[in-house]
Design an enzyme around this catalytic site. Structure first.
Site, PDB file in Angstrom:
ATOM      1  N   SER A   1       0.859  -1.180   0.000  1.00  0.00           N
ATOM      2  CA  SER A   1       0.000   0.000   0.000  1.00  0.00           C
ATOM      3  C   SER A   1       0.897   1.232   0.000  1.00  0.00           C
ATOM      4  O   SER A   1       1.822   1.332   0.816  1.00  0.00           O
ATOM      5  CB  SER A   1      -0.908   0.018   1.232  1.00  0.00           C
ATOM      6  OG  SER A   1      -1.741   1.158   1.219  1.00  0.00           O
ATOM      7  N   GLU A   2       0.640   2.156  -0.912  1.00  0.00           N
ATOM      8  CA  GLU A   2       1.572   3.266  -1.116  1.00  0.00           C
ATOM      9  C   GLU A   2       1.731   4.153   0.111  1.00  0.00           C
ATOM     10  O   GLU A   2       2.711   4.891   0.236  1.00  0.00           O
ATOM     11  CB  GLU A   2       1.134   4.112  -2.315  1.00  0.00           C
ATOM     12  CG  GLU A   2      -0.173   4.837  -2.110  1.00  0.00           C
ATOM     13  CD  GLU A   2      -0.831   5.192  -3.430  1.00  0.00           C
ATOM     14  OE1 GLU A   2      -1.039   6.374  -3.666  1.00  0.00           O
ATOM     15  OE2 GLU A   2      -1.127   4.280  -4.214  1.00  0.00           O
ATOM     16  N   ASN A   3       0.763   4.090   1.044  1.00  0.00           N
ATOM     17  CA  ASN A   3       0.898   4.913   2.246  1.00  0.00           C
ATOM     18  C   ASN A   3       1.771   4.246   3.309  1.00  0.00           C
ATOM     19  O   ASN A   3       1.915   4.773   4.403  1.00  0.00           O
ATOM     20  CB  ASN A   3      -0.476   5.265   2.826  1.00  0.00           C
ATOM     21  CG  ASN A   3      -1.273   4.053   3.245  1.00  0.00           C
ATOM     22  OD1 ASN A   3      -1.202   3.000   2.613  1.00  0.00           O
ATOM     23  ND2 ASN A   3      -2.053   4.180   4.304  1.00  0.00           N
TER      24      ASN A   3
END
Length: 222
Positions: free
Chosen positions: A48-50
């Site tokens: 997940s990019e976060n």
């Protein structure tokens, strides 16, 4: 095809594309359905990019705590056993550095050159591009998972008209009608939903495409 079957059908076909051990980023919306249709023998690592490596299943309302872990879209998420948290610098280094085997995103438009527009319709308020620009230039495989048309209008075009996320980045387009591979010579339809004909696909597609000599029927269970 019944409306409620479309998204599960597309997600199930995308799931067949992912291999055991792949590191995969899933966009918001339809792509988040893909893990529901993975073969039990296939274990992918969701990034997940976060800042989550090996994101776990979406928690139920009963198990979701007020809330410490969210996905890139701000929805409740979890971390699989053995997963980890990283900061944004490391996360985007993974995305930009070619370390993702695949990313699966939705789209507003895709064209026959593999150009992708998926972040803004001019004049409409949006939260921002997010990490899409980084994902599509860094992932080894860029799979667009979307409905074939919007309100009857084609979304697969000769030339995208909306602001682009990136150019010549898409490798596969998967819809409820068919699967296209994006090649240097244009789109090639490699698979078709047996509920549709080639003529149906051509009527719903503005882009030019050829049909593979080994065209297959999409076979999924939803």
């Amino acid at each position: 095809m019944e409306k409620e079957q479309i998204k599960p059908f597309i997600a199930a076909r995308v799931a067949q594309e992912l291999k055991d051990g792949d590191v995969v980023n899933l966009g918001i919306g339809l792509p988040t359905l893909v893990p529901n249709y993975l073969n039990p023998a296939v274990k992918i690592i969701l990034q997940s990019e976060n800042g989550i490596i090996d994101a776990g299943p979406k928690p139920s309302p009963e198990t979701a705590e007020p809330y410490y872990v969210t996905d890139a879209g701000g929805k409740p998420s979890s971390v699989a056993l053995g997963g980890s948290f990283i900061d944004s610098n490391v996360s985007f280094t993974l995305m930009r550095g070619g370390h993702l085997d695949a990313t699966v995103l939705g789209a507003l438009q895709v064209d026959q050159e593999g150009n992708l527009a998926n972040w803004i319709i001019p004049g409409k308020k949006v939260p921002g591009m997010g990490g899409a620009m980084d994902l599509v230039v860094g992932a080894k495989k860029v799979i667009v998972a979307m409905e074939h048309t919007q309100g009857g209008a084609p979304k697969i075009l000769k030339k995208a008209t909306l602001p682009l996320t990136a150019t010549k980045c898409v490798t596969h387009i998967m819809t409820e009608m068919c699967v296209f591979e994006v090649t240097p010579s244009g789109l090639v339809m490699t698979e078709i939903n047996p509920e549709f004909t080639e003529d149906d696909v051509r009527k719903a597609t503005e882009a030019d495409f050829t049909v593979s000599s080994s065209l297959k029927k999409i076979s999924v269970q939803i």
